[in-house]
Design a protein around this motif. Structure first.
Motif, PDB file in Angstrom:
ATOM      1  N   ARG A  86      -8.378 -12.719 -10.510  1.00 24.84           N
ATOM      2  CA  ARG A  86      -9.199 -13.817  -9.808  1.00 24.84           C
ATOM      3  C   ARG A  86      -9.925 -13.430  -8.814  1.00 24.84           C
ATOM      4  O   ARG A  86      -9.334 -12.919  -7.694  1.00 24.84           O
ATOM      5  N   SER A 144     -14.546 -11.307  -2.986  1.00 24.28           N
ATOM      6  CA  SER A 144     -13.539 -11.847  -2.416  1.00 24.28           C
ATOM      7  C   SER A 144     -12.332 -12.009  -3.440  1.00 24.28           C
ATOM      8  O   SER A 144     -12.521 -12.769  -4.394  1.00 24.28           O
ATOM      9  N   ILE A 145     -11.385 -11.228  -3.351  1.00 22.72           N
ATOM     10  CA  ILE A 145     -10.361 -10.981  -4.289  1.00 22.72           C
ATOM     11  C   ILE A 145      -9.264 -12.002  -4.056  1.00 22.72           C
ATOM     12  O   ILE A 145      -8.668 -12.153  -2.899  1.00 22.72           O
ATOM     13  N   ARG A 146      -8.856 -12.939  -5.020  1.00 21.22           N
ATOM     14  CA  ARG A 146      -7.791 -13.734  -4.672  1.00 21.22           C
ATOM     15  C   ARG A 146      -6.621 -13.400  -5.463  1.00 21.22           C
ATOM     16  O   ARG A 146      -5.402 -13.662  -4.826  1.00 21.22           O
ATOM     17  N   GLU A 147      -6.547 -12.787  -6.534  1.00 20.85           N
ATOM     18  CA  GLU A 147      -5.390 -12.179  -7.143  1.00 20.85           C
ATOM     19  C   GLU A 147      -5.486 -10.967  -7.966  1.00 20.85           C
ATOM     20  O   GLU A 147      -6.741 -10.928  -8.638  1.00 20.85           O
ATOM     21  N   MET A 148      -4.544 -10.264  -8.033  1.00 22.43           N
ATOM     22  CA  MET A 148      -4.715  -8.917  -8.832  1.00 22.43           C
ATOM     23  C   MET A 148      -3.831  -8.932  -9.868  1.00 22.43           C
ATOM     24  O   MET A 148      -2.756  -9.409  -9.896  1.00 22.43           O
ATOM     25  N   GLU A 149      -4.188  -8.327 -10.878  1.00 19.13           N
ATOM     26  CA  GLU A 149      -3.204  -8.058 -11.862  1.00 19.13           C
ATOM     27  C   GLU A 149      -1.841  -7.063 -11.616  1.00 19.13           C
ATOM     28  O   GLU A 149      -2.633  -6.046 -11.183  1.00 19.13           O
TER      29      GLU A 149
END
Lengths: 233, 388
Positions: free
Chosen positions: B313, B329-334
């Motif tokens: 995300r 803007s990084i919200r969530e990483m795998e």
């Protein structure tokens, strides 16, 4: 008549001698062929690796083939794969506590960028056997292809925007410099220590350190499983 | 042993030998036209070969390496002297058959049956057949090398001198043996010339090391890269094989929005994000080979560990101070994770050089994380037989 019979005898003796010599040579060549089969090993190495330039950890896997070239020396050719990953350290420095920021801005969410570096490499290594094959010391050139998501120059920002009711937060990355793909040459040093041997299978602890022209330094520690065989002509 | 018993046994031996001799002396074969044609061709070839070998032999003797020739003569002549005799040596199928059909006393019955089944040939042909007797008797020496020992395994064997009978049986039926072998070759559908070294190799080498390199795609082609695999394949029967392997994949690509944006490309100070996805996997695969062995289709399970820098995300927004520059803007990483899945592959054989094969391979895999990986590339295979 006597002369003729004498010369015949000599000729006969010569032919027989030639045949005997030839047979002996043939026998010798067969023997030497049987002895000359070099010892070969095929193996797989697996272990932990640390990418020192990027300060990230990972694993390495290597398939290799070793041929004994003399009593003390052997040539180890291989094809390896490294995989390193780690999170951006700046993120945690800039955003010490996400929960405290969420108290002010419930919609705030952020995650650290993951740096992933993967490489394929080959390094023909010349092994020197020490202490009757218990320890092997190896040196060799290195050819490596690497792709990475690690930027050598980047910014991580935490931006706050005050509104009338609350303060909004968001983070962003700005990548300034990155070397996505690199093909580099270098050198590698290895130390193999004998651990166990069961019939044709041998386990060795392996330790390696490599440097390349891209400035990457990789240290590895793992286990090498080898199976010895003899190549038939 | 009692002398009377000894005498009796000796008498029995003699009677037995005489009866075999009597039966064998009058024995003549009348081969069919088809069989005769084959025999005739062989004889002609053999005559030419004989002249050539004669000259070679003389040359070798003059050079003083007669011994070498003698050895090589045995090795070279045996497989080429006659197709019917050479095939059992090179082909395990026929070899096994010949072993089971050694000229024992039962062979007599077979020959009688053969005599009945084979149509009678003309008188002129008969003469021709027996003009060649001297050649065939010589050839019988080759046959006798292979079929000397197991002639009789009846209970009488212990009490009689089988060696003499063996020789007689073999020398009396050289053609019979040949024809049986020809017939068996035909029945088995094996043409001696078609028994190539390649087909023999296929039978001998039942294992192989594989090294596969592929150009590969991750997802719907967003990330491209390579997939490399080391594997060990073992044949299970004629048409099936089991292949175990360890593979590594590297896929990478730029963040698509900002890299496609002209403004960000013009501004050299800023770069698009690079996404790298890499994984280690193993996929035990069952293969089914085509009849000719040039195509194989495989299906199997995949166990994969993957790490990726692609965020699950994220958002991209323009930088307020510098227009044209986009910030991510990084919200969530795998998370790094293990997954299970399946893999289907198809391989087409391209060429073989000695023990090495080269093939073209296609594969498709899907796992529980939802990742789809496809690829095509080359497969290098080194065949071998397990050493004891």
């Amino acid at each position: 008549m006597k002369k003729r019979s004498c010369s015949k005898k000599i000729l006969k003796g010569m032919i027989l001698g030639m045949i005997a010599a030839f047979l002996q040579l043939q026998g010798y060549s067969q023997k030497s062929k049987a002895v000359r089969f070099p010892e070969r090993k095929i193996g797989l190495s697996i272990g932990f690796s640390h990418h020192q330039k990027q300060s990230i950890g990972g694993v390495f896997i290597e398939a290799g083939h070793e041929v004994k070239i003399s009593k003390k020396l052997s040539l180890y050719n291989n094809f390896g794969f490294t995989m390193h990953s780690g999170i951006d350290p700046k993120h945690d420095m800039v955003v010490p506590s996400i929960s405290s920021l969420r108290l002010q801005d419930p919609s705030f969410s952020t995650a650290a960028f993951r740096f992933v570096t993967a490489g394929i490499q080959t390094s023909p290594t010349l092994f020197l056997k020490l202490k009757s094959d218990k320890i092997k010391l190896g040196f060799g050139p290195l050819l490596r292809y690497q792709t990475t998501s690690w930027p050598s120059d980047y910014e991580f920002n935490l931006i706050s925007t005050p509104t009338t009711t609350r303060t909004l937060y968001y983070t962003n990355y700005s990548i300034k410099q990155i070397q996505r793909h690199a093909l580099s040459g270098g050198g590698r040093m290895m130390i193999d220590v004998h651990v166990a041997k069961i019939k044709k299978f041998e386990a060795r602890a392996t330790c390696s350190y490599q440097v390349d022209s891209n400035g990457d330094r990789l240290a590895g520690l793992g286990i090498k499983l080898q199976r010895s065989y003899v190549k038939l002509p | 042993m009692h002398p009377y018993l000894k005498k009796l046994l000796n008498m029995e031996n003699k009677i037995f030998e005489h009866s075999i001799e009597n039966r064998m002396v009058g024995f003549k074969l009348k081969p069919a036209d088809l069989v005769w044609e084959k025999v005739e061709k062989r004889i002609q070839k053999e005559k030419k070969r004989r002249v050539l070998f004669g000259w070679i032999f003389l040359g070798m003797v003059m050079a003083g390496v007669g011994i070498t020739f003698f050895n090589s003569h045995e090795n070279e002549f045996q497989p080429t002297s006659s197709s019917a005799i050479s095939t059992p040596i090179s082909n395990p199928k026929i070899e096994a058959y010949v072993e089971n059909h050694q000229p024992s006393f039962d062979t007599e019955n077979e020959l009688n049956q053969l005599q009945q089944t084979v149509p009678i040939v003309s008188e002129s042909r008969k003469k021709q057949v027996f003009q060649q007797d001297d050649i065939d008797v010589e050839r019988s020496n080759f046959v006798s090398n292979e079929i000397d020992h197991p002639v009789s395994h009846t209970p009488q064997e212990n009490s009689i001198n089988t060696a003499n009978i063996d020789r007689k049986v073999v020398s009396a039926k050289p053609q019979g043996v040949d024809i049986i072998i020809i017939r068996e070759c035909e029945e088995l559908g094996i043409n001696s010339s078609a028994v190539s070294s390649e087909s023999v190799n296929k039978n001998i080498f039942d294992r192989q090391w594989n090294f596969n390199t592929h150009y590969s795609f991750h997802g719907t082609g967003d990330l491209s890269g390579t997939y490399i695999e080391f594997g060990y394949e073992k044949k299970l029967g004629k048409r099936y094989g089991f292949y175990n392997n360890i593979g590594m994949s590297i896929h990478s690509g730029k963040e698509s929005f900002s890299s496609n944006n002209n403004a960000s490309q013009l501004n050299a100070r800023y770069n698009a994000m690079q996404y790298v996805t890499t994984g280690i996997q193993t996929s035990p695969t069952f293969y089914r080979y085509s009849k000719r062995g040039d195509v194989k289709i495989g299906a199997g399970m995949v166990a994969r560990y993957q790490t990726s820098s692609t965020p699950s995300r994220y958002s991209i927004s323009p930088q307020p101070a510098t227009p044209g520059i986009f910030l991510t803007s990084i919200r969530e990483m795998e998370p790094n994770s293990f997954s299970l899945g399946y893999k289907i592959s198809v391989e087409l054989h391209l060429l073989s050089i000695k023990k090495t094969d080269l093939g073209f391979q296609l594969f498709f895999q899907n796992d529980t994380r939802g990742d789809v990986i496809t690829g095509f590339g080359l497969s290098l295979q080194n065949k071998f037989k397990k050493q004891d």
